[in-house]
Motif scaffolding. Structure first.
Motif, PDB file in Angstrom:
ATOM      1  N   ASP A 122      -6.330  62.569  70.048  1.00  0.00           N
ATOM      2  CA  ASP A 122      -6.786  61.363  70.745  1.00  0.00           C
ATOM      3  C   ASP A 122      -5.735  60.251  70.746  1.00  0.00           C
ATOM      4  O   ASP A 122      -5.575  59.545  71.735  1.00  0.00           O
ATOM      5  N   GLU A 123      -5.030  60.098  69.636  1.00  0.00           N
ATOM      6  CA  GLU A 123      -4.026  59.037  69.533  1.00  0.00           C
ATOM      7  C   GLU A 123      -2.908  59.241  70.560  1.00  0.00           C
ATOM      8  O   GLU A 123      -2.472  58.301  71.219  1.00  0.00           O
ATOM      9  N   VAL A 124      -2.464  60.483  70.706  1.00  0.00           N
ATOM     10  CA  VAL A 124      -1.400  60.809  71.663  1.00  0.00           C
ATOM     11  C   VAL A 124      -1.894  60.595  73.093  1.00  0.00           C
ATOM     12  O   VAL A 124      -1.182  60.041  73.931  1.00  0.00           O
ATOM     13  N   ILE A 125      -3.118  61.000  73.354  1.00  0.00           N
ATOM     14  CA  ILE A 125      -3.699  60.852  74.692  1.00  0.00           C
ATOM     15  C   ILE A 125      -3.811  59.372  75.062  1.00  0.00           C
ATOM     16  O   ILE A 125      -3.400  58.964  76.151  1.00  0.00           O
ATOM     17  N   LEU A 126      -4.352  58.568  74.161  1.00  0.00           N
ATOM     18  CA  LEU A 126      -4.515  57.139  74.427  1.00  0.00           C
ATOM     19  C   LEU A 126      -3.176  56.444  74.607  1.00  0.00           C
ATOM     20  O   LEU A 126      -3.016  55.611  75.505  1.00  0.00           O
ATOM     21  N   ASP A 127      -2.187  56.789  73.767  1.00  0.00           N
ATOM     22  CA  ASP A 127      -0.863  56.176  73.880  1.00  0.00           C
ATOM     23  C   ASP A 127      -0.208  56.556  75.213  1.00  0.00           C
ATOM     24  O   ASP A 127       0.368  55.703  75.889  1.00  0.00           O
ATOM     25  N   SER A 128      -0.323  57.821  75.593  1.00  0.00           N
ATOM     26  CA  SER A 128       0.277  58.280  76.860  1.00  0.00           C
ATOM     27  C   SER A 128      -0.352  57.570  78.049  1.00  0.00           C
ATOM     28  O   SER A 128       0.356  57.116  78.957  1.00  0.00           O
ATOM     29  N   ASN A 129      -1.678  57.454  78.039  1.00  0.00           N
ATOM     30  CA  ASN A 129      -2.377  56.777  79.137  1.00  0.00           C
ATOM     31  C   ASN A 129      -2.010  55.297  79.201  1.00  0.00           C
ATOM     32  O   ASN A 129      -1.815  54.752  80.285  1.00  0.00           O
ATOM     33  N   GLY A 152       4.375  62.385  75.529  1.00  0.00           N
ATOM     34  CA  GLY A 152       3.013  62.645  75.064  1.00  0.00           C
ATOM     35  C   GLY A 152       2.349  63.773  75.835  1.00  0.00           C
ATOM     36  O   GLY A 152       2.894  64.865  75.917  1.00  0.00           O
ATOM     37  N   ILE A 153       1.187  63.484  76.406  1.00  0.00           N
ATOM     38  CA  ILE A 153       0.471  64.521  77.164  1.00  0.00           C
ATOM     39  C   ILE A 153       1.022  64.693  78.574  1.00  0.00           C
ATOM     40  O   ILE A 153       0.637  65.622  79.275  1.00  0.00           O
ATOM     41  N   LEU A 154       1.902  63.805  78.990  1.00  0.00           N
ATOM     42  CA  LEU A 154       2.509  63.920  80.310  1.00  0.00           C
ATOM     43  C   LEU A 154       3.716  64.851  80.198  1.00  0.00           C
ATOM     44  O   LEU A 154       4.805  64.426  79.839  1.00  0.00           O
ATOM     45  N   SER A 155       3.500  66.141  80.472  1.00  0.00           N
ATOM     46  CA  SER A 155       4.605  67.089  80.339  1.00  0.00           C
ATOM     47  C   SER A 155       5.656  66.854  81.417  1.00  0.00           C
ATOM     48  O   SER A 155       6.813  67.204  81.244  1.00  0.00           O
ATOM     49  N   VAL A 190       2.140  65.877  85.619  1.00  0.00           N
ATOM     50  CA  VAL A 190       1.625  67.155  85.140  1.00  0.00           C
ATOM     51  C   VAL A 190       1.217  66.910  83.694  1.00  0.00           C
ATOM     52  O   VAL A 190       2.041  66.485  82.879  1.00  0.00           O
ATOM     53  N   SER A 191      -0.056  67.161  83.379  1.00  0.00           N
ATOM     54  CA  SER A 191      -0.563  66.901  82.033  1.00  0.00           C
ATOM     55  C   SER A 191      -0.585  68.163  81.187  1.00  0.00           C
ATOM     56  O   SER A 191      -0.848  69.254  81.689  1.00  0.00           O
TER      57      SER A 191
END
Length: 103
Positions: free
Chosen positions: A68-75, A41-44, A60-61
Protein backbone atom coordinates in the motif's frame (compact mmCIF):
# COMPACT_ATOMS: atom_id res chain seq x y z
CA UNK A 1 -3.04 6.72 -23.00
CA UNK A 2 -4.50 10.06 -21.93
CA UNK A 3 -4.22 13.58 -23.28
CA UNK A 4 -4.06 16.55 -20.94
CA UNK A 5 -4.63 20.17 -21.87
CA UNK A 6 -1.96 22.58 -20.64
CA UNK A 7 -2.90 25.64 -18.62
CA UNK A 8 -2.14 29.04 -20.11
CA UNK A 9 1.51 29.89 -19.43
CA UNK A 10 2.61 26.24 -19.36
CA UNK A 11 4.63 25.83 -22.54
CA UNK A 12 4.28 22.59 -24.53
CA UNK A 13 8.02 21.94 -24.52
CA UNK A 14 9.71 18.58 -24.00
CA UNK A 15 12.50 20.17 -21.94
CA UNK A 16 10.01 21.58 -19.41
CA UNK A 17 8.26 18.20 -19.11
CA UNK A 18 11.68 16.54 -18.67
CA UNK A 19 12.45 18.90 -15.77
CA UNK A 20 9.09 18.09 -14.15
CA UNK A 21 9.75 14.35 -14.44
CA UNK A 22 13.28 14.48 -13.04
CA UNK A 23 12.13 16.70 -10.19
CA UNK A 24 9.27 14.42 -9.10
CA UNK A 25 10.48 10.90 -9.92
CA UNK A 26 13.85 9.92 -8.36
CA UNK A 27 14.59 7.53 -11.22
CA UNK A 28 16.32 7.86 -14.55
CA UNK A 29 14.34 9.64 -17.29
CA UNK A 30 15.18 8.38 -20.78
CA UNK A 31 14.76 10.62 -23.84
CA UNK A 32 13.81 8.98 -27.12
CA UNK A 33 13.33 11.90 -29.49
CA UNK A 34 10.40 13.85 -28.03
CA UNK A 35 9.23 10.93 -25.87
CA UNK A 36 10.26 10.78 -22.21
CA UNK A 37 10.14 7.50 -20.31
CA UNK A 38 10.75 6.54 -16.69
CA UNK A 39 9.57 4.00 -14.13
CA UNK A 40 8.86 4.37 -10.43
CA UNK A 41 7.08 2.26 -7.82
CA UNK A 42 4.06 0.54 -9.33
CA UNK A 43 4.49 2.46 -12.58
CA UNK A 44 6.64 -0.01 -14.51
CA UNK A 45 6.59 2.44 -17.42
CA UNK A 46 5.56 6.08 -17.61
CA UNK A 47 5.88 7.76 -21.00
CA UNK A 48 5.08 11.39 -21.77
CA UNK A 49 5.26 13.47 -24.94
CA UNK A 50 3.65 16.53 -26.52
CA UNK A 51 1.11 16.30 -29.37
CA UNK A 52 -0.81 19.33 -30.68
CA UNK A 53 0.05 21.43 -27.60
CA UNK A 54 -1.30 18.70 -25.29
CA UNK A 55 0.56 16.43 -22.90
CA UNK A 56 0.07 12.76 -23.76
CA UNK A 57 0.82 10.28 -20.97
CA UNK A 58 0.89 6.50 -21.24
CA UNK A 59 1.38 4.32 -18.15
CA UNK A 60 1.91 0.63 -17.53
CA UNK A 61 1.25 -0.52 -13.96
CA UNK A 62 2.90 -3.39 -12.12
CA UNK A 63 -0.14 -5.15 -10.64
CA UNK A 64 1.97 -7.73 -8.79
CA UNK A 65 3.08 -5.10 -6.23
CA UNK A 66 0.53 -4.97 -3.40
CA UNK A 67 2.42 -2.80 -0.90
CA UNK A 68 0.00 0.00 0.00
CA UNK A 69 2.80 2.44 0.83
CA UNK A 70 4.40 1.99 -2.60
CA UNK A 71 1.04 2.30 -4.36
CA UNK A 72 0.10 5.50 -2.51
CA UNK A 73 3.54 7.06 -3.06
CA UNK A 74 3.47 6.22 -6.79
CA UNK A 75 -0.02 7.67 -7.22
CA UNK A 76 0.89 10.83 -5.31
CA UNK A 77 4.01 11.39 -7.42
CA UNK A 78 2.02 10.78 -10.61
CA UNK A 79 -0.60 13.37 -9.58
CA UNK A 80 2.18 15.80 -8.60
CA UNK A 81 3.78 15.27 -12.02
CA UNK A 82 0.50 16.01 -13.81
CA UNK A 83 0.00 19.15 -11.71
CA UNK A 84 3.53 20.39 -12.44
CA UNK A 85 3.33 19.53 -16.14
CA UNK A 86 -0.21 20.75 -16.92
CA UNK A 87 -0.89 23.34 -14.22
CA UNK A 88 -4.27 21.76 -13.45
CA UNK A 89 -5.25 20.00 -10.22
CA UNK A 90 -6.88 16.57 -10.25
CA UNK A 91 -10.28 18.19 -9.71
CA UNK A 92 -9.77 20.56 -12.67
CA UNK A 93 -8.53 17.69 -14.89
CA UNK A 94 -11.64 15.67 -13.99
CA UNK A 95 -13.89 18.61 -14.88
CA UNK A 96 -12.14 18.99 -18.26
CA UNK A 97 -12.45 15.26 -18.97
CA UNK A 98 -16.19 15.37 -18.25
CA UNK A 99 -16.54 18.40 -20.53
CA UNK A 100 -14.65 16.62 -23.33
CA UNK A 101 -16.91 13.55 -23.07
CA UNK A 102 -20.03 15.73 -23.21
CA UNK A 103 -19.01 17.23 -26.58
Amino acid sequence: MKEYKLKRGFKPETDRIYECMTEIFPSEVVRDGDKLTTSYGILSELSAWIVDKKLVVDTVSDTSNTDDEVILDSNKRFRDFLLAATGYTAKERLKQAKKAVAK
